[in-house]
Design a protein around this motif. Structure first.
Motif, PDB file in Angstrom:
ATOM      1  N   PHE A 183      25.034  32.343 -11.859  1.00 40.82           N
ATOM      2  CA  PHE A 183      24.746  33.224 -11.086  1.00 40.82           C
ATOM      3  C   PHE A 183      23.455  33.805 -11.881  1.00 40.82           C
ATOM      4  O   PHE A 183      23.467  34.046 -12.863  1.00 40.82           O
ATOM      5  N   TRP A 184      22.742  34.573 -10.956  1.00 40.58           N
ATOM      6  CA  TRP A 184      21.670  35.449 -11.314  1.00 40.58           C
ATOM      7  C   TRP A 184      21.586  36.802 -10.649  1.00 40.58           C
ATOM      8  O   TRP A 184      22.046  36.884  -9.567  1.00 40.58           O
ATOM      9  N   ILE A 185      21.530  37.558 -11.675  1.00 43.49           N
ATOM     10  CA  ILE A 185      21.476  38.952 -11.058  1.00 43.49           C
ATOM     11  C   ILE A 185      20.171  39.270 -10.618  1.00 43.49           C
ATOM     12  O   ILE A 185      19.268  39.278 -11.425  1.00 43.49           O
ATOM     13  N   GLY A 196      13.195  41.024  -1.874  1.00 43.09           N
ATOM     14  CA  GLY A 196      13.049  39.619  -1.190  1.00 43.09           C
ATOM     15  C   GLY A 196      14.115  38.568  -1.337  1.00 43.09           C
ATOM     16  O   GLY A 196      15.201  39.019  -2.130  1.00 43.09           O
ATOM     17  N   ASP A 197      13.865  37.781  -1.190  1.00 45.03           N
ATOM     18  CA  ASP A 197      14.823  36.378  -1.378  1.00 45.03           C
ATOM     19  C   ASP A 197      15.140  36.557  -2.892  1.00 45.03           C
ATOM     20  O   ASP A 197      14.352  36.527  -3.833  1.00 45.03           O
ATOM     21  N   PRO A 198      16.524  36.099  -3.293  1.00 42.84           N
ATOM     22  CA  PRO A 198      16.690  36.125  -4.564  1.00 42.84           C
ATOM     23  C   PRO A 198      16.051  34.765  -5.036  1.00 42.84           C
ATOM     24  O   PRO A 198      15.692  33.814  -4.489  1.00 42.84           O
ATOM     25  N   PRO A 199      15.577  34.861  -6.478  1.00 44.52           N
ATOM     26  CA  PRO A 199      14.985  33.696  -7.115  1.00 44.52           C
ATOM     27  C   PRO A 199      16.112  32.626  -7.270  1.00 44.52           C
ATOM     28  O   PRO A 199      17.060  32.801  -7.455  1.00 44.52           O
ATOM     29  N   ARG A 200      15.433  31.467  -7.341  1.00 42.96           N
ATOM     30  CA  ARG A 200      16.246  30.099  -7.453  1.00 42.96           C
ATOM     31  C   ARG A 200      15.753  29.410  -8.538  1.00 42.96           C
ATOM     32  O   ARG A 200      16.134  28.291  -9.170  1.00 42.96           O
ATOM     33  N   ARG A 201      14.507  29.860  -9.198  1.00 40.58           N
ATOM     34  CA  ARG A 201      13.720  29.294 -10.325  1.00 40.58           C
ATOM     35  C   ARG A 201      13.441  30.672 -11.376  1.00 40.58           C
ATOM     36  O   ARG A 201      12.920  31.719 -10.668  1.00 40.58           O
ATOM     37  N   ALA A 202      13.311  30.474 -12.508  1.00 40.84           N
ATOM     38  CA  ALA A 202      12.769  31.401 -13.553  1.00 40.84           C
ATOM     39  C   ALA A 202      11.415  31.728 -13.200  1.00 40.84           C
ATOM     40  O   ALA A 202      11.167  33.146 -13.205  1.00 40.84           O
ATOM     41  N   ASP A 203      10.574  31.035 -12.756  1.00 46.14           N
ATOM     42  CA  ASP A 203       9.280  31.484 -12.582  1.00 46.14           C
ATOM     43  C   ASP A 203       9.227  32.158 -11.236  1.00 46.14           C
ATOM     44  O   ASP A 203       8.121  32.692 -10.865  1.00 46.14           O
ATOM     45  N   ALA A 220      11.038  43.332 -12.343  1.00 46.93           N
ATOM     46  CA  ALA A 220      12.506  43.156 -12.440  1.00 46.93           C
ATOM     47  C   ALA A 220      13.140  42.896 -13.757  1.00 46.93           C
ATOM     48  O   ALA A 220      14.163  43.533 -13.925  1.00 46.93           O
ATOM     49  N   THR A 221      12.431  42.070 -14.424  1.00 47.39           N
ATOM     50  CA  THR A 221      12.801  41.460 -15.670  1.00 47.39           C
ATOM     51  C   THR A 221      12.954  42.708 -16.952  1.00 47.39           C
ATOM     52  O   THR A 221      13.806  42.632 -17.648  1.00 47.39           O
ATOM     53  N   SER A 233      18.924  37.587 -21.798  1.00 53.12           N
ATOM     54  CA  SER A 233      17.659  37.806 -20.996  1.00 53.12           C
ATOM     55  C   SER A 233      17.706  37.589 -19.616  1.00 53.12           C
ATOM     56  O   SER A 233      18.482  36.786 -18.967  1.00 53.12           O
ATOM     57  N   ALA A 234      16.998  38.194 -18.731  1.00 56.15           N
ATOM     58  CA  ALA A 234      16.678  38.020 -17.250  1.00 56.15           C
ATOM     59  C   ALA A 234      16.680  36.726 -16.967  1.00 56.15           C
ATOM     60  O   ALA A 234      16.868  36.326 -15.856  1.00 56.15           O
ATOM     61  N   TYR A 235      15.941  35.957 -17.778  1.00 51.33           N
ATOM     62  CA  TYR A 235      15.426  34.619 -17.235  1.00 51.33           C
ATOM     63  C   TYR A 235      16.913  33.340 -17.452  1.00 51.33           C
ATOM     64  O   TYR A 235      16.733  32.464 -17.233  1.00 51.33           O
TER      65      TYR A 235
END
Length: 76
Positions: A1-3, A8-15, A21-22, A42-44
């Protein structure tokens, strides 16, 4: 999972993470760690659930994140 801490749409990739937000993630990470909840530093990085986690663990995480965000103490 990612917080996801961005609009907008939740990210699906780190880029796809918003740099603003980070910056919010670091104080959230430290605040949760002080309360006994360890996330990736890390947020990534993504988080993982395991069979050892109970519904109560997931609820506590959600509650603690909500409390931290509602306090407005994550302005960086």
């Amino acid at each position: 999972f990612w917080i996801s801490l961005q609009a907008g749409d939740p990210p699906r990739r780190a880029d796809q993470l918003d740099p603003a937000a980070t910056k919010i993630y670091a104080p959230l990470f430290h605040g949760l760690l002080e309360r006994g909840i360890a996330l990736a530093p890390s947020a990534y990085e993504v988080g993982f659930l395991s069979a050892a986690h109970t519904v109560a663990h997931v609820r506590r995480l959600a509650e603690e994140v909500a409390i931290a965000l509602s306090r407005g103490s994550l302005d960086g």
